[in-house]
Write a protein that holds these residues in place. Sequence first.
Motif, mmCIF file in Angstrom:
data_model
loop_
_atom_site.group_PDB
_atom_site.id
_atom_site.type_symbol
_atom_site.label_atom_id
_atom_site.label_comp_id
_atom_site.label_asym_id
_atom_site.label_seq_id
_atom_site.Cartn_x
_atom_site.Cartn_y
_atom_site.Cartn_z
ATOM 1 N N LEU A 294 26.937 27.648 26.003
ATOM 2 C CA LEU A 294 28.233 27.646 26.666
ATOM 3 C C LEU A 294 28.993 28.909 26.311
ATOM 4 O O LEU A 294 28.872 29.420 25.198
ATOM 5 C CB LEU A 294 29.049 26.423 26.264
ATOM 6 C CG LEU A 294 28.459 25.049 26.623
ATOM 7 C CD1 LEU A 294 29.382 23.941 26.129
ATOM 8 C CD2 LEU A 294 28.231 24.929 28.125
ATOM 9 N N GLY A 295 29.784 29.390 27.240
ATOM 10 C CA GLY A 295 30.555 30.595 26.970
ATOM 11 C C GLY A 295 31.522 30.899 28.090
ATOM 12 O O GLY A 295 31.797 30.061 28.961
ATOM 13 N N ALA A 296 32.052 32.100 28.062
ATOM 14 C CA ALA A 296 32.986 32.567 29.088
ATOM 15 C C ALA A 296 32.796 34.057 29.256
ATOM 16 O O ALA A 296 32.347 34.750 28.329
ATOM 17 C CB ALA A 296 34.425 32.242 28.692
ATOM 18 N N SER A 297 33.132 34.547 30.436
ATOM 19 C CA SER A 297 32.975 35.976 30.693
ATOM 20 C C SER A 297 34.098 36.459 31.595
ATOM 21 O O SER A 297 34.735 35.677 32.316
ATOM 22 C CB SER A 297 31.608 36.255 31.344
ATOM 23 O OG SER A 297 31.515 35.601 32.598
ATOM 24 N N VAL A 298 34.355 37.748 31.539
ATOM 25 C CA VAL A 298 35.334 38.401 32.383
ATOM 26 C C VAL A 298 34.730 39.724 32.837
ATOM 27 O O VAL A 298 34.009 40.375 32.077
ATOM 28 C CB VAL A 298 36.668 38.608 31.628
ATOM 29 C CG1 VAL A 298 36.476 39.483 30.405
ATOM 30 C CG2 VAL A 298 37.727 39.217 32.550
ATOM 31 N N SER A 299 34.995 40.106 34.075
ATOM 32 C CA SER A 299 34.411 41.339 34.599
ATOM 33 C C SER A 299 35.362 41.973 35.603
ATOM 34 O O SER A 299 36.259 41.319 36.151
ATOM 35 C CB SER A 299 33.065 41.049 35.268
ATOM 36 O OG SER A 299 33.235 40.194 36.389
ATOM 37 N N SER A 300 35.154 43.247 35.815
ATOM 38 C CA SER A 300 35.952 44.007 36.787
ATOM 39 C C SER A 300 35.001 44.886 37.580
ATOM 40 O O SER A 300 34.113 45.518 36.997
ATOM 41 C CB SER A 300 37.008 44.856 36.075
ATOM 42 O OG SER A 300 37.681 45.703 36.997
ATOM 43 N N ASP A 301 35.196 44.929 38.909
ATOM 44 C CA ASP A 301 34.330 45.779 39.714
ATOM 45 C C ASP A 301 34.956 47.153 39.886
ATOM 46 O O ASP A 301 35.989 47.464 39.292
ATOM 47 C CB ASP A 301 34.017 45.110 41.054
ATOM 48 C CG ASP A 301 35.274 44.907 41.900
ATOM 49 O OD1 ASP A 301 36.332 45.467 41.542
ATOM 50 O OD2 ASP A 301 35.192 44.169 42.899
ATOM 51 N N ASN A 302 34.332 47.990 40.738
ATOM 52 C CA ASN A 302 34.804 49.364 40.903
ATOM 53 C C ASN A 302 36.133 49.463 41.634
ATOM 54 O O ASN A 302 36.761 50.527 41.637
ATOM 55 C CB ASN A 302 33.752 50.179 41.670
ATOM 56 C CG ASN A 302 32.433 50.211 40.937
ATOM 57 O OD1 ASN A 302 31.448 49.686 41.418
ATOM 58 N ND2 ASN A 302 32.414 50.812 39.748
ATOM 59 N N ALA A 303 36.568 48.337 42.245
ATOM 60 C CA ALA A 303 37.847 48.345 42.943
ATOM 61 C C ALA A 303 38.944 47.662 42.129
ATOM 62 O O ALA A 303 39.971 47.253 42.681
ATOM 63 C CB ALA A 303 37.694 47.657 44.310
#
Length: 450
Positions: A294-303
């Motif tokens: 179990l976990g969590a993630s955060v991400s951002s794209d090029n925009a």
Amino acid sequence: MPFALGLRIPLLLGLGLTVAGCAHYAPAPLPEAAPLAPALAAIPDLPARPLTIGDVAALAVARNPDLQAARTRRGVAEAQLVQAGVLPNPSLTGAILPLLSGAGSVPAWNLGLAQDIKSLIVLKPKRRSARDSLHQVEADLLWQEWQVAGQARQLAADIVLGDRLRPMLEQAYALMAKRQAAGRKALEAGNSTLATLAPSAVALQTARAALLQQDQALLANRHKLNALLGIAPEVVLPLADAIDLPPFQPTEIRAMLATLPQRRPDLLALRAGYAAQDEQLRVAILSQFPDLVLGASVSSDNAKVINGGPNAQIGLPVFDRNQGNIAIARATRAQLNREYAARLATVTGEVGALLAEHAQIALQLAATRHDLAEARRAADRAAAAFAAANLDERAFVDLLGTRFSKEQEAMTLEIALIDRQVAIQTLIGADLPAVDTLGFPDPGTAGAAR
């Protein structure tokens, strides 16, 4: 880009703190010389008097090289207990994806944190198994101390009794040598024949062989005792002329047989090992459930579009349901169960057999001592008759030989009796550290409280 720079700083700080808390290597060179005491003065706290058998046993437990090496196993088991109680580390993932082409304006990035849940589920039984393994090591070490103390008692008693026997053998040899010398003079003077001299020659060789054999046995026992105590073989350890063994009551010992499982360290060690394996079976059964992360993630794209949320990874138990490890754990537990039962049967049989042997040797010794008293009187009468020329050489030598043979037989039986007594008292732990000094609960009762 500012976010990436802000992320880099805490990552570098965390990495620095991790490195600072790591263990560091230090060399531990092997000893260049044998750790044997070259003289009595090199043994700390050695009493300035001849040592009793109790002193020798205590010295053996403190100085025996094998025991000193075995005690390091406790440190290994303690370290394994620490390792078993350490929480599993979460995993951190991250990436920075520079823009190579397309309509984006900034590098993409992602960051995730996850934890293996199944490793937390099996944490407690693993910790209990490691604790039981530590208890097994401690009980095994106490049993080894019992064995070393028993060997020291036996060797010291054999040396003391051997030293008592040696003057009698010397006396027999000196007397036979004197008779042989007198017979040779008579033969040279023509007052005797070879047939008359033959009994004295045979008796002399017999006495010489017995004396040499006794010297060899005494030297071998002293070397064994020195090795047990971590002392150089050429050092002569002074021993008191007393057999100070614990009181020996066969009736009480037979009554104590029923409580041996609670008092014998080797049996407690087997029970602790069984409890540790029982916990390993629990671990194997719990491990059959699917892997769960179990976990969590955060991400951002090029925009600059940011996404975040929980995630889960579940293993599908289609082929491997840990059935092999469960079967191994069950079979191992069954094997340890039978080994404990076999040891318990052996323990009871050993003590019972030694008690029967002790009783038999005691009867034989009593009969031999009765015969010895008569042999001594017959030898004294023979000496007086021979001096008055009322007894021939052959009869005189035969009666003397009978007396010395009975002396040696009585001492041999006494040594055998003491050896059986020491063996029995070692098996039951008479005047040895009790198992309650281990400081851990009986595995058979502790398991019910888990």
